[in-house]
Design a protein around this motif. Structure first.
Motif, PDB file in Angstrom:
ATOM      1  N   GLY A   2       0.875  -1.215   0.023  1.00 13.78           N
ATOM      2  CA  GLY A   2       0.108   0.135   0.078  1.00 13.78           C
ATOM      3  C   GLY A   2       0.698   1.292   0.132  1.00 13.78           C
ATOM      4  N   PHE A   3       0.180   2.214  -0.367  1.00  8.79           N
ATOM      5  CA  PHE A   3       0.720   3.633  -0.291  1.00  8.79           C
ATOM      6  C   PHE A   3       1.476   3.926   1.195  1.00  8.79           C
ATOM      7  CE2 PHE A   3       0.808   8.376  -0.757  1.00  8.79           C
ATOM      8  CZ  PHE A   3       1.754   8.714  -1.847  1.00  8.79           C
ATOM      9  N   PRO A   4       2.556   4.205   1.385  1.00 10.00           N
ATOM     10  CA  PRO A   4       3.154   4.312   2.820  1.00 10.00           C
ATOM     11  C   PRO A   4       2.393   5.596   3.448  1.00 10.00           C
ATOM     12  CG  PRO A   4       4.863   4.327   0.999  1.00 10.00           C
ATOM     13  CD  PRO A   4       3.616   4.496   0.285  1.00 10.00           C
ATOM     14  N   VAL A   5       2.151   5.494   4.785  1.00 10.26           N
ATOM     15  CA  VAL A   5       1.436   6.436   5.307  1.00 10.26           C
ATOM     16  C   VAL A   5       2.690   7.774   5.483  1.00 10.26           C
ATOM     17  CG1 VAL A   5       0.859   7.159   7.876  1.00 10.26           C
ATOM     18  CG2 VAL A   5       0.092   4.877   6.859  1.00 10.26           C
ATOM     19  N   ILE A   6       3.855   7.569   5.731  1.00  8.37           N
ATOM     20  CA  ILE A   6       4.780   8.398   5.856  1.00  8.37           C
ATOM     21  C   ILE A   6       4.750   9.335   4.678  1.00  8.37           C
ATOM     22  CG2 ILE A   6       6.732   7.199   4.842  1.00  8.37           C
ATOM     23  CD1 ILE A   6       8.477   8.465   7.036  1.00  8.37           C
ATOM     24  N   ALA A   7       4.393   8.809   3.610  1.00 10.80           N
ATOM     25  CA  ALA A   7       4.104   9.910   2.238  1.00 10.80           C
ATOM     26  C   ALA A   7       2.926  10.482   2.322  1.00 10.80           C
ATOM     27  CB  ALA A   7       4.032   8.714   1.105  1.00 10.80           C
ATOM     28  N   PHE A  49      -0.213   7.953  13.691  1.00  8.41           N
ATOM     29  CA  PHE A  49      -0.401   7.070  14.871  1.00  8.41           C
ATOM     30  C   PHE A  49      -1.622   6.377  14.406  1.00  8.41           C
ATOM     31  CE2 PHE A  49      -2.796   7.079  18.948  1.00  8.41           C
ATOM     32  CZ  PHE A  49      -1.885   6.405  19.652  1.00  8.41           C
ATOM     33  N   PHE A  50      -2.724   7.029  13.794  1.00  4.40           N
ATOM     34  CA  PHE A  50      -4.030   6.100  13.809  1.00  4.40           C
ATOM     35  C   PHE A  50      -3.901   5.324  12.367  1.00  4.40           C
ATOM     36  CE2 PHE A  50      -5.445   9.850  16.444  1.00  4.40           C
ATOM     37  CZ  PHE A  50      -5.906   8.939  17.688  1.00  4.40           C
ATOM     38  N   MET A  51      -3.449   6.000  11.648  1.00  4.90           N
ATOM     39  CA  MET A  51      -3.637   5.244   9.969  1.00  4.90           C
ATOM     40  C   MET A  51      -2.481   3.847  10.339  1.00  4.90           C
ATOM     41  SD  MET A  51      -3.479   8.124   6.942  1.00  4.90           S
ATOM     42  CE  MET A  51      -3.818   6.422   5.889  1.00  4.90           C
ATOM     43  N   ASN A  52      -1.374   4.030  11.079  1.00  6.80           N
ATOM     44  CA  ASN A  52      -0.750   2.711  11.548  1.00  6.80           C
ATOM     45  C   ASN A  52      -1.118   1.840  12.494  1.00  6.80           C
ATOM     46  OD1 ASN A  52       1.782   2.895   9.318  1.00  6.80           O
ATOM     47  ND2 ASN A  52       1.855   4.799  10.767  1.00  6.80           N
ATOM     48  N   PHE A 121       8.864   6.591  11.774  1.00  8.01           N
ATOM     49  CA  PHE A 121       9.499   5.436  11.575  1.00  8.01           C
ATOM     50  C   PHE A 121       9.136   4.509  12.447  1.00  8.01           C
ATOM     51  CE2 PHE A 121      13.690   6.063   9.175  1.00  8.01           C
ATOM     52  CZ  PHE A 121      13.248   7.006   8.182  1.00  8.01           C
ATOM     53  N   LEU A 122       9.005   4.925  13.746  1.00 10.96           N
ATOM     54  CA  LEU A 122       8.496   3.983  14.903  1.00 10.96           C
ATOM     55  C   LEU A 122       7.028   3.690  14.524  1.00 10.96           C
ATOM     56  CD1 LEU A 122       8.587   2.841  17.614  1.00 10.96           C
ATOM     57  CD2 LEU A 122       7.656   5.122  18.584  1.00 10.96           C
ATOM     58  N   PHE A 123       5.957   4.570  14.205  1.00 10.79           N
ATOM     59  CA  PHE A 123       4.799   4.145  14.038  1.00 10.79           C
ATOM     60  C   PHE A 123       4.786   3.273  12.547  1.00 10.79           C
ATOM     61  CE2 PHE A 123       2.954   8.112  16.419  1.00 10.79           C
ATOM     62  CZ  PHE A 123       3.628   7.680  17.475  1.00 10.79           C
ATOM     63  N   GLU A 124       5.589   3.562  11.787  1.00  5.81           N
ATOM     64  CA  GLU A 124       5.372   2.760  10.425  1.00  5.81           C
ATOM     65  C   GLU A 124       5.837   1.589  10.463  1.00  5.81           C
ATOM     66  OE1 GLU A 124       4.201   3.790   6.104  1.00  5.81           O
ATOM     67  OE2 GLU A 124       4.336   5.245   7.575  1.00  5.81           O
ATOM     68  N   TRP A 125       7.124   1.172  10.952  1.00  5.15           N
ATOM     69  CA  TRP A 125       7.740  -0.006  10.646  1.00  5.15           C
ATOM     70  C   TRP A 125       8.136  -0.821  12.062  1.00  5.15           C
ATOM     71  CZ3 TRP A 125       9.622   4.557   7.429  1.00  5.15           C
ATOM     72  CH2 TRP A 125       9.267   4.498   6.288  1.00  5.15           C
ATOM     73  N   ALA A 126       8.105  -0.148  13.264  1.00  2.44           N
ATOM     74  CA  ALA A 126       8.424  -0.987  14.210  1.00  2.44           C
ATOM     75  C   ALA A 126       7.383  -2.266  14.570  1.00  2.44           C
ATOM     76  CB  ALA A 126       8.521   0.025  15.468  1.00  2.44           C
ATOM     77  N   LYS A 127       7.925  -3.325  15.026  1.00  2.00           N
ATOM     78  CA  LYS A 127       6.891  -4.191  15.453  1.00  2.00           C
ATOM     79  C   LYS A 127       6.869  -4.314  16.979  1.00  2.00           C
ATOM     80  CE  LYS A 127       7.552  -6.192  10.929  1.00  2.00           C
ATOM     81  NZ  LYS A 127       6.891  -5.689  10.197  1.00  2.00           N
ATOM     82  N   LEU A 128       5.709  -3.889  17.437  1.00  2.00           N
ATOM     83  CA  LEU A 128       5.411  -3.494  18.643  1.00  2.00           C
ATOM     84  C   LEU A 128       4.261  -4.337  19.353  1.00  2.00           C
ATOM     85  CD1 LEU A 128       4.998   0.313  18.481  1.00  2.00           C
ATOM     86  CD2 LEU A 128       7.048  -1.146  19.175  1.00  2.00           C
TER      87      LEU A 128
END
Length: 260
Positions: A2-7, A49-52, A121-128
């Motif tokens: 999908g389209f990256p949220v960061i974009a 925060f919310f989209m991820n 980066f944390l919200f988009e790619w971290a495995k939490l």
């Protein structure tokens, strides 16, 4: 994929600045510039925060709240200060020049996006999933709190100082300003390094840590070098012949007490 949220965050960030640039150019005013900056931080980090779907992790929630609290406080404070003073001297030439004004609004877009880098980066790619906060997160949040309190106290001390008629035309050298010539900047630099630490401790890949460091390095450069030089130049022009100011400069470090 999908389209990256960061974009999406980057697009919204730029769109906000362009929208308010138009209003600012038409009205030839800078009075809502800093408020829009705070609004942009809250909007951009909320999208990430919310989209991820990060609203059910302690680490993400604390990180998100820290940024929103800082942005709301600073945006409202700066807006109040400008409305109280009647103008922002930095914009005297800028607000009547559409090209300079456009560059300034775009500069704010860059400031918002790069400053938020570690948390984006944390919200988009971290495995939490299922992870409790590490000691690194608590260290980072403690540093954030220290920096936040430093910035708030310094801003309030200067506001009170300038609000007293007997201090008109004087420079502040009391409170936190007695041990640092720019304690508010020191606080802001510190708090963003704190959020960087709390964000990157969940990543094991060294390159994530290096790329995310763009955020606090950018803040350090912007405030600790660029803005600091401008403020020092302005103070030298206003108080340069004042012996008390020269003594203050010789005894008080420019940023970090007793060090730099």
């Amino acid at each position: 994929m999908g389209f990256p949220v960061i974009a999406i965050v980057a697009i919204v960030d730029v769109a906000i600045q362009w929208f308010f640039f138009v209003i600012s150019a038409i009205l030839k005013t800078e009075k809502f510039f800093d408020l829009v900056g705070g609004f942009s931080f809250i909007t951009c980090i909320s999208i990430s925060f919310f989209m991820n779907d990060q609203y059910d992790h302690v680490l993400s929630i604390v990180q998100y709240v820290c940024i929103c609290v800082w942005a709301a406080r600073l945006g409202l404070f700066l807006m109040y200060r400008i409305w109280k003073d009647g103008r922002d001297r930095r914009f005297d030439d800028i607000k009547v020049n559409p090209i300079k004004l456009f560059i300034t609004w775009n500069g704010q877009a860059v400031w918002v996006f790069l400053t938020l880098f570690p948390t984006l980066f944390l919200f988009e790619w971290a495995k939490l999933d299922g992870k409790d906060p590490y000691i690194g997160q608590f260290v980072g949040w403690a540093i954030w709190l220290l920096g936040f309190l430093c910035e708030v106290v310094a801003d309030q001390q200067k506001l009170i100082f300038k609000g007293k008629p007997e201090n008109k035309g004087k420079f502040i050298n009391c409170g936190l300003w007695s041990i640092s010539r720019h304690p508010n900047y020191l606080g802001e630099i510190t708090l963003w390094w704190g959020l960087y630490i709390s964000a990157v401790t969940v990543f094991s890949e060294w390159w994530w840590i290096l790329v995310a460091a763009v955020g606090p390095i950018w803040v350090t450069f912007l405030l600790g070098f660029f803005s600091l030089r401008m403020l020092e130049k302005s103070s030298d022009e206003r108080y340069g012949e004042n012996e008390g100011y020269q003594e203050y400069k010789s005894k008080t470090k420019i940023l970090i007490p007793f060090i730099i």
